[in-house]
Write a protein that holds these residues in place. Structure first.
Motif, PDB file in Angstrom:
ATOM      1  N   LEU A 412       0.845  -1.015  -0.059  1.00 22.45           N
ATOM      2  CA  LEU A 412      -0.134   0.025  -0.134  1.00 22.45           C
ATOM      3  C   LEU A 412       0.799   1.345   0.068  1.00 22.45           C
ATOM      4  N   LEU A 413       1.991   1.193   0.752  1.00 24.33           N
ATOM      5  CA  LEU A 413       2.752   2.353   0.828  1.00 24.33           C
ATOM      6  C   LEU A 413       3.646   2.423  -0.513  1.00 24.33           C
ATOM      7  N   ALA A 414       4.011   1.146  -1.150  1.00 23.34           N
ATOM      8  CA  ALA A 414       4.945   1.337  -1.999  1.00 23.34           C
ATOM      9  C   ALA A 414       4.382   2.109  -3.366  1.00 23.34           C
ATOM     10  N   VAL A 415       2.724   1.814  -3.496  1.00 27.37           N
ATOM     11  CA  VAL A 415       2.421   2.810  -4.781  1.00 27.37           C
ATOM     12  C   VAL A 415       2.182   4.183  -4.503  1.00 27.37           C
ATOM     13  N   ASP A 416       2.470   4.619  -3.306  1.00 23.79           N
ATOM     14  CA  ASP A 416       2.139   5.900  -2.800  1.00 23.79           C
ATOM     15  C   ASP A 416       3.554   6.727  -2.734  1.00 23.79           C
ATOM     16  N   SER A 417       4.727   6.206  -2.420  1.00 23.55           N
ATOM     17  CA  SER A 417       5.795   7.116  -2.396  1.00 23.55           C
ATOM     18  C   SER A 417       6.950   6.335  -2.937  1.00 23.55           C
ATOM     19  N   ARG A 418       7.992   6.891  -3.731  1.00 28.93           N
ATOM     20  CA  ARG A 418       9.065   6.252  -4.427  1.00 28.93           C
ATOM     21  C   ARG A 418       9.985   5.680  -3.518  1.00 28.93           C
ATOM     22  N   LYS A 419      10.286   6.302  -2.165  1.00 24.66           N
ATOM     23  CA  LYS A 419      11.223   5.871  -1.279  1.00 24.66           C
ATOM     24  C   LYS A 419      10.597   4.262  -0.650  1.00 24.66           C
ATOM     25  N   LEU A 463       6.507  -0.441 -10.637  1.00 19.70           N
ATOM     26  CA  LEU A 463       6.905   0.789 -10.026  1.00 19.70           C
ATOM     27  C   LEU A 463       7.893   1.653 -10.791  1.00 19.70           C
ATOM     28  N   LYS A 464       8.703   1.133 -11.573  1.00 17.20           N
ATOM     29  CA  LYS A 464       9.560   1.980 -12.406  1.00 17.20           C
ATOM     30  C   LYS A 464       8.464   2.868 -13.148  1.00 17.20           C
ATOM     31  N   THR A 465       7.611   2.552 -13.749  1.00 19.98           N
ATOM     32  CA  THR A 465       6.676   3.292 -14.732  1.00 19.98           C
ATOM     33  C   THR A 465       6.079   4.212 -13.772  1.00 19.98           C
ATOM     34  N   LYS A 469       9.603   9.865 -12.908  1.00 18.93           N
ATOM     35  CA  LYS A 469      10.428  10.949 -12.627  1.00 18.93           C
ATOM     36  C   LYS A 469      11.456  10.761 -11.478  1.00 18.93           C
ATOM     37  N   GLY A 470      12.590  11.038 -11.684  1.00 15.00           N
ATOM     38  CA  GLY A 470      13.335  11.146 -10.355  1.00 15.00           C
ATOM     39  C   GLY A 470      14.294   9.867 -10.021  1.00 15.00           C
TER      40      GLY A 470
END
Lengths: 545, 506
Positions: A412-419, A463-465, A469-470
């Motif tokens: 759930l967190l992974a799709v929300d922030s890149r860190k 997740l890369k897609t 950006k960044g």
């Protein structure tokens, strides 16, 4: 394009994903199943044919009932459908009974129970912010759905190895979703139901407790996010307490009335096991064990230690449950020391206190942090993952399967922030690989590799897609570490069995796997912990709330 | 997401479902004395490994042809030999002469399944991917969706990974042939197809379209000049490939004749078991098998097959492009399946391959055909204990392909390629909505197939007609196939000049 037609207007892609994975599960009905299959068959039989008062005393099979009462009632309910498939499976003395109808029924029960999980995932997707007009494959909700529904760990543990985790995680995710939707009473109720289905979720109870107390019972915060003591709502606390207590009352009440509570608890918490499971879970103790082994070998080599004085090496293929450390202090003795300090606080047998103490002291900063800067549902989720991962890292007799308790909420967190996406990739790939020894049969070797690749490639690419950006999600060191899993797998399952050492040291690949994975899991834990302590609360607050 | 990851996900899904199906039973498992196709393949390994080449196709003291004698062309025999070498390395018991007869064990099953997976990964799957990459219209997602649907076609998976055969080799080689022709590499294409033909003689079903396409192309270039030169090169390639494949058998004229005799066993009768073709279905009404002499049967089947192939072949000859070629492959293989001599129920896979190739252009009909073809093998699959994977893979294919290809939305008259037909019939039937009729028929036929699948598994047939359900299955599928051959002929013959197909012409 043509593809776009059915995919953008509605949620049909969700049903396609759910249906697709269900078909895959059905194809796995005839795959290998572990002794857990017999465990659950036995529970079906004993709940069906014995009165409630006998459930926690029955011991014909070695696989006695060691889940909380609500799960027993769940099995009881299932057993009424089971009799339409094959009545013989409901006879307690029929040990290891596995007729085709029995297999079909048990497998189908897992597949059907996963409907709860599907619903929970759908609810979780509603909590995500959506970018409209984006390509379907780049939508956070689509990615999250695949990460959860097609989770490698769930597929192999539930549908090959055999367990009911999907259904249980469904309840957990639903409770999380309810909290995100500010329906806290429902969330609390679901979580207390979950605790009564499987008590392993006690590990994440601290996160729930702190969060509900801080964010729900205190109705307001100061402008800087700190606590406003005067806003405490007694009503809310009372309602919450009533919900939780009544759930427990329904579940444990009958056994308390029968005077069986000590017996039930002794079944639920069998403390006679060793620090590590036969196959070391990839946690801190795996590293501790290997360091101990390394020291003892070096010590003997340089004549610092006398080989006769060392305890009998217990690295005999993981057959021995108790692992005696040679050089480093054995954990149990140390535990007794700590336990004298804490035994008043926590009334549990000696040897486990130490690990619980470690967990609590480690989680303390995390819990402290969430108390001071609650950071909404996001912070709660992060704290929950830390609790799950922390207990996995330091827990007593942890199973490798327990890591899923951290991976699924972390999605759930992974799709929300890149860190978090980077941490998720590290953790999921390593810990999924550490599940490989669960399936040791040659027949299942291709399927576990295919499924693992399927999930890993999807999570990496999507997740890369999502965070195009960044820069890269993983740094070169992490990539190297993850790529190292490929030669590890080749050596452990293809090369090593052909060598002469297979006969003399059959456990070596397992040890190698768990130590290598322990490094990755520890690394992910540390990164997650740092990100919890350092994240600035006000900026990212907007998303999950 | 990038294309490579989408394609690899789609391959992994295909592989996972294939291996999951392979957990189930195979033909003749634990059924002595004859066992089934699984034992046949193992027996061929045993024979080719232990006997000299000139004994392979002959009845000798060491080679009992009545017990699963080799009846496939040399490439199959060589493939068995290679597998046998690996088997010998792993466990010599598996291929021991005589002693290994009927050998069954869990690890041997794993080995056999692994050989199928290996050839599939080597030949069939890359061909499918390349086909979708080069010849599917639409976005890259559309290409991947098509590839996924083709890879998940249940018929092939169930026969190769359940029942046990190596169809992915012959079909894969044929697909490489189609790829070669489509890309304009005619020599490579004819090489690949000749190999396919030398792997399984049933590839003859596809041979006429290959021939007509190449000939038509040469005629276009002018038979006196470049075309003739091209034709000579192609013929030379085919001849050399044939010669190489048959090399060990060419020393003695008796050898190739015996091989041919084994490949085309006219003595085995018009049809075997219950096949969804004309003869088996007619046999319910008229006992042709006993009424007509063997020669008459042969002539009749030959004439009818030719009659049904000819129109599509001639059309292809006059207009050799990829679209026409694919349709001609469908028509030719269906005509062979329906009317030729000695047809097996598994031969429907030969028609299924070209239908897979039009799944992106005519999704609804192709899906319908592919499901019917799987259904037509139901009696065989039930006998092999493959009911569960049959149900699961068929349902998965139905839902996934309908969804991914938006088959139901893409079924207007124009998209069903019935535009011209509609114009012709408008005069008499002005209010006919072909699209809706076809959709209704589709659902109705699905319900009928599901109902028949259900009854043939759960209900006991009446004592008077023990074969009632297999016969019903084959008649129902036959009626479908008859409809399909008419439809595909209509589409091919009425093909208007369209820009889309022009683009793909080489």
């Amino acid at each position: 394009t043509v593809m776009a037609a059915p995919m953008t207007n509605d949620q049909s892609w969700f049903y396609a994903l759910a249906l697709g994975v269900s078909f895959l599960k059905c194809l796995l009905i005839n795959a290998y199943h572990s002794t857990d299959f017999e465990v659950h068959r036995n529970w079906l039989a004993l709940t069906h044919s014995l009165p409630v008062s006998q459930w926690y005393y029955e011991a014909t099979s070695e696989w006695t009932l060691d889940y909380p009462p609500l799960f027993a009632w769940f099995e009881y309910g299932l057993s009424h459908i089971a009799c339409f498939f094959d009545k013989e499976m409901l006879v307690v003395p029929n040990l290891n009974y596995a007729s085709p109808a029995t297999v079909l029924f048990q497998r189908l029960s897992v597949i059907v129970a996963d409907v709860v999980f599907f619903y929970a995932v759908k609810e979780c997707c509603k909590c995500l912010r959506e970018d409209k007009g984006k390509d379907l494959l780049g939508k956070p909700s689509f990615i999250l759905t695949v990460l959860l529904l097609w989770n490698f760990g769930l597929l192999i543990v539930d549908h090959i190895h055999f367990q009911y985790n999907g259904f249980l995680f469904g309840v957990l995710l639903l409770s999380i979703a309810r909290h995100c939707q500010n329906r806290h009473f429902e969330g609390a109720f679901l979580f207390s139901v979950l605790l009564n289905l499987k008590h392993i979720y006690l590990y994440i109870a601290p996160a729930y407790g702190i969060y509900l107390l801080r964010c729900f019972c205190f109705t307001q915060s100061n402008a800087d996010g700190s606590l406003q003591w005067r806003s405490f709502s007694v009503v809310r606390l009372v309602i919450l307490g009533t919900i939780v207590l009544s759930t427990f009352a329904v579940s444990f009440g009958p056994f308390i009335a029968l005077g069986q509570l000590p017996q039930v608890l002794s079944r639920l918490f069998p403390f006679k096991r060793g620090l590590c499971h036969a196959y070391w879970a990839p946690n801190i103790w795996a590293l501790y064990n290997i360091a101990d082994k390394a020291f003892s070998i070096l010590g003997v080599k340089f004549r610092l230690l006398d080989i006769n004085k060392l305890p009998k090496a217990s690295m005999t293929g993981g057959l021995v449950q108790e692992f005696q450390h040679s050089v480093l202090p054995s954990v149990s003795p140390l535990a007794t020391l700590v336990c004298t300090l804490l035994s008043i606080l926590v009334n549990l047998p000696n040897s486990n206190i130490y690990t619980i103490f470690v967990i609590l002291s480690l989680l303390q900063p995390a819990l402290f942090k969430i108390w001071h800067r609650p950071n909404g549902a996001r912070g709660f989720l992060r704290c929950l993952v830390i609790c799950a991962l922390g207990s996995f890292m330091f827990g007593w007799h942890v199973h490798e399967k327990a890591i899923m308790m951290a991976i699924l909420p972390l999605s759930l967190l992974a799709v929300d922030s890149r860190k978090d996406a980077g941490i998720f990739l590290m953790l999921s790939v390593t810990s999924h690989y550490s599940l490989f020894p669960l399936l040791f049969t040659t027949q299942e070797l291709p399927i576990k590799i295919f499924l693992m690749l399927l999930f890993t490639i999807f999570s990496l690419a999507s997740l890369k897609t999502l965070f195009r950006k960044g820069g890269a999600l993983l740094n070169p060191l992490e990539v190297t570490y993850l790529l190292g899993l490929i030669p590890l797998e080749l050596i452990c399952e293809f090369v090593y069995p052909l060598t002469v050492w297979q006969k003399t040291f059959p456990f070596l690949p397992l040890m190698l796997t768990s130590v290598y994975c322990a490094l990755g899991v520890t690394y992910a834990f540390i990164r997650l912990y740092i990100s919890l302590l350092t994240c600035s609360d006000t900026t990212k607050k907007t998303k999950m709330q | 997401m990038e294309n490579w990851s989408l394609f690899s996900l789609c391959v992994l899904l295909g592989l996972t479902s294939r291996w999951a199906v392979s957990f189930h039973s195979y033909s003749g498992a634990g059924k002595p004395p004859m066992f089934g196709d699984y034992e046949a393949q193992r027996h061929w390994q045993e024979v080719t490994y232990n006997l000299p080449v000139h004994e392979w196709y002959f009845n000798t003291t060491n080679n009992d042809l009545n017990y699963w004698g080799l009846d496939y062309p040399p490439l199959t025999a060589y493939h068995s030999l290679v597998c046998a070498y690996v088997a010998k390395l792993l466990n010599p018991e598996w291929v021991e002469l005589h002693a290994s007869r009927g050998y069954e064990s869990h690890s041997h099953k794993l080995f056999m399944r692994a050989t199928v997976l290996f050839t599939d990964i080597l030949i069939y799957i890359p061909a499918v991917l390349l086909y979708c990459f080069y010849f599917c219209d639409g976005s890259s997602k559309q290409k991947v969706a098509t590839a996924l649907c083709i890879l998940l076609y249940p018929g092939l998976i169930l026969i190769d990974y359940g029942h046990f055969q190596y169809n992915s080799v012959s079909l894969g080689l044929a697909l490489w042939g189609i790829l070669g022709l489509g890309l304009g590499w005619d020599l490579f294409g004819s090489l690949a197809f000749t190999l396919a033909l030398n792997y399984k003689q049933m590839e003859l079903y596809h041979s006429l379209p290959f021939f007509c396409y190449l000939l038509g192309k040469c005629i276009k270039q002018g038979l006196i000049g470049r075309g003739f030169f091209q034709l000579a090169k192609i013929s030379l390639t085919v001849l050399v490939t044939f010669a190489l494949c048959w090399m060990p058998f060419l020393s003695d004229p008796k050898q190739p004749l015996q091989v041919l005799h084994r490949l085309f066993p006219f003595g085995r009768g018009l049809f075997e078991d219950k096949v969804a073709n004309t003869w088996c279905s007619l046999n319910v009404l008229i006992k042709i098998k006993t009424l007509l002499s063997r020669e008459t049967q042969l002539f009749l089947s030959f004439a009818l097959t030719l009659l049904f192939i000819l129109p599509s072949s001639l059309k292809l000859l006059s207009k050799p492009n990829l679209w026409q070629f694919k349709l001609a492959l469908v028509n030719s293989s269906l005509a062979f399946f329906l009317f030729s001599f000695q047809v097996h129920e598994k031969s429907i896979l030969l028609a299924a391959l070209p239908v897979c190739l039009v799944i992106n252009e005519i999704p609804l009909i192709a899906i319908w055909f592919l499901l019917t073809s799987t259904f037509s093998m139901l009696p065989l699959l039930v006998k092999d204990g493959l009911l569960l994977p049959y149900v699961v893979t068929s349902l998965a294919f139905l839902f996934l392909s309908l969804y991914l290809l938006s088959a139901l939305e893409r079924s207007t008259e124009e998209e069903l390629r019935l535009g011209l037909y509609r114009k012709l019939t408008r005069h008499w039937l002005p209010k006919l909505n072909l699209s809706r009729i076809i959709k209704w028929k589709f659902w109705f036929s699905l319900v009928a197939m599901a109902a028949l699948s259900f009854t043939s598994v759960w209900l006991e047939p009446p004592a008077k007609f023990p074969d009632l359900f297999p016969v019903l299955v084959s008649i129902l599928s036959f009626l479908h196939f008859l409809g399909f051959i008419i439809y595909f002929n209509l589409v091919q013959l009425m093909e208007p000049q369209r820009k889309k197909s022009q683009k793909k012409t080489n």
